[in-house]
Write an enzyme that holds these catalytic residues in place. Structure first.
Site: not given
Length: 230
Positions: A47, A137, A166, A212
């Site tokens: 992001t 992640y 995550k 998150v």
């Protein structure tokens, strides 16, 4: 470090029209997160244009964020996304970061590479030497590699420095598995949703303690107010 419940924002990196990082806007974004009382901030994530930032830009963003966070008595946790496809480049990046300048690291399943479980274990063990809590992640839609529950269990057993996950598979299957494993006395990483639309359902089912988040770039206080508090 204990992972905090609630909202951790995957912070965007604002850019000027010429492609340069807009540090004025970035400072304002960090201040917005402070005012929204979020639990954490992730820098250099997808992001935040992490794969496209130069190393110098990453370090400037880190020091700018730290400068803003110094004004807070209890600042949000600062998490750096150091992962990528190359184990060597990941280790070299971590070697150059002052360990006092961040709280934890996030490592994505190596994009495009699709490593076997043995390679993934070696990749994640390579950052153990930096003695930072690690958030794994898992985002199959971006990496092309979806872990089975058994592979996740194998990873957590081989890499005890993975203390948070995550989970961004677009469903709650893996979080459900991890929750059941924790109830049976298995590895108990702190569980975060990586998909905003699934956050409230995951909270209701006690499958995660936080998210998150991307949407918290825009509404940090509102999103945090829906979260459990430590």
């Amino acid at each position: 470090m204990s992972w905090k419940s609630g909202v951790t924002t995957a912070l965007v990196t604002p850019l000027q029209e010429d492609g340069a990082v807009d540090l004025t806007s970035f400072r304002r974004l960090v201040q917005d997160q402070i005012h929204g009382q979020v639990s954490g901030i992730v820098l250099w994530g997808s992001t935040g244009e992490g794969p496209l930032l130069t190393q110098r830009e990453k370090f400037v963003l880190l020091e700018t964020a730290r400068d803003v966070l110094r004004s807070v008595g209890t600042p949000p946790q600062l998490i750096l996304n150091v992962g990528g496809s190359s184990t060597h480049e990941m280790v070299q990046l971590c070697t150059q970061i002052n360990p006092d300048h961040y709280d934890a690291m996030m490592v994505v399943i190596p994009p495009y590479v699709k490593p076997p479980i043995e390679g993934l274990i070696a990749h994640l063990q390579a950052v153990r030497e930096f003695h930072k809590p690690l958030m794994l992640y898992h985002i199959p839609g971006r990496t092309g590699r979806r872990l089975s529950p058994q592979e996740m269990q194998q990873l957590l057993s081989a890499c005890p420095h993975i203390t948070a996950v995550k989970e961004s598979s677009g469903d709650l299957e893996m979080l459900s598995f991890l929750t059941q494993q924790a109830l049976r006395g298995g590895p108990t990483p702190t569980r975060y949703v990586g998909d905003d639309p699934l956050y409230l359902e995951a909270l209701q089912k006690n499958l995660a303690v936080g998210v998150v988040s991307v949407i918290s770039n825009a509404i940090p206080g509102t999103w945090q107010s829906l979260s459990p508090q430590d």
